[in-house]
Design an enzyme around this catalytic site. Structure first.
Site, PDB file in Angstrom:
ATOM      1  CG  HIS A 103       3.154  12.275   6.094  1.00 37.56           C
ATOM      2  ND1 HIS A 103       2.797  12.367   4.790  1.00 37.56           N
ATOM      3  CD2 HIS A 103       2.110  12.088   6.800  1.00 37.56           C
ATOM      4  CE1 HIS A 103       1.482  12.097   4.779  1.00 37.56           C
ATOM      5  NE2 HIS A 103       1.136  11.624   5.655  1.00 37.56           N
ATOM      6  CG  HIS A 122       2.167  13.748   1.150  1.00 34.36           C
ATOM      7  ND1 HIS A 122       3.149  12.726   1.899  1.00 34.36           N
ATOM      8  CD2 HIS A 122       1.654  12.833   0.153  1.00 34.36           C
ATOM      9  CE1 HIS A 122       2.969  11.584   1.164  1.00 34.36           C
ATOM     10  NE2 HIS A 122       2.009  11.801   0.411  1.00 34.36           N
TER      11      HIS A 122
END
Ligand code: FES
Length: 173
Positions: A103, A122
Site C-alpha cells: 500500500h 493502515h
C-alpha cells in the site's frame, strides 16, 4: 443561420475531423510491422537466482529475515509447518515474501498465531498460507511472494517475485 446553428455546425465539423484523425491513426497502427511482438519481448525480465538460506536455518513458524532481489528489498522465509500450494522444500511448507507493504511501504510484522503479515500503517493483512493474499485493509494488491527452489543440499534459492515490489517499476534493478 443564427448563432446557435453556427455553434452546432462548428461542433459537427470538429467531430467529423476527429473521426478522420482517429481513422488515420488506426490505419497507421495497422500498417506498423510487428511492433507489439517486439514490445512484449522487451518486457520479459530474467530474475537473478539468489541463495537466501538453508532448510536447516528455519524453525517452524518463525520468520527468517532475508533480502531479495537485492539488499534494499527486505523479506522473510517462513516454514509454515503445513504444506501449502506453492510451498517449497521437502515438506512443501516453505514460503517467502517481501515485508514491505504494497500500500504505502510500511514494514510488515509476522503474526505466528494466524500466519499473517500485518501492517502497522493502515492495518492491511496478508495470508501467508494463501500466497500472500490480502485479507483486510487498504492495499490494492497481494503481498509479493518469492518463487523458491530448494536443491538437494537444502539450499533455498529465490528465483523471482510474483507481484511488483512497493515503490519499484521493476523487481530487478
Ligand atoms: S502502508 Fe500498509 S496498509 Fe497502508
Amino acid at each position: 443561420m443564427d448563432r446557435c446553428d453556427r455553434l452546432v455546425d462548428v461542433g459537427r465539423r470538429q467531430f467529423l475531423r476527429g473521426g478522420a484523425l482517429a481513422a488515420a491513426a488506426t490505419a497507421t497502427a495497422v500498417a506498423l510491422p510487428a511492433t507489439p511482438v517486439k514490445a512484449a519481448a522487451l518486457a520479459r525480465v530474467d530474475y537473478p537466482s539468489n541463495r537466501l538460506a538453508n532448510v536447516a536455518d528455519l524453525k517452524s513458524n518463525e520468520p527468517l529475515d532475508v533480502a531479495y532481489p537485492d539488499e534494499n528489498a527486505p523479506g522473510v522465509l517462513i516454514k509454515l509447518g503445513t504444506r501449502v500450494e506453492g510451498g517449497a522444500g521437502p515438506d512443501g511448507d516453505i514460503v517467502g515474501f517481501s515485508t514491505i507493504c504494497p500500500h504505502k511501504g510500511f514494514p510488515l510484522n509476522y503474526v505466528a498465531a494466524d500466519r499473517t503479515m500485518n501492517c502497522p500503517g493502515h492495518y492491511s493483512r496478508f495470508d501467508c498460507e494463501a500466497g500472500g493474499q490480502q485479507i483486510w485493509g487498504q492495499a490494492t494488491q497481494n503481498l509479493p511472494q518469492y518463487a523458491l527452489r530448494v536443491d538437494e543440499k537444502g539450499d533455498i534459492y529465490a528465483e523471482g517475485v510474483d507481484e511488483l515490489l512497493y515503490g519499484r517499476l521493476s523487481n530487478v534493478l
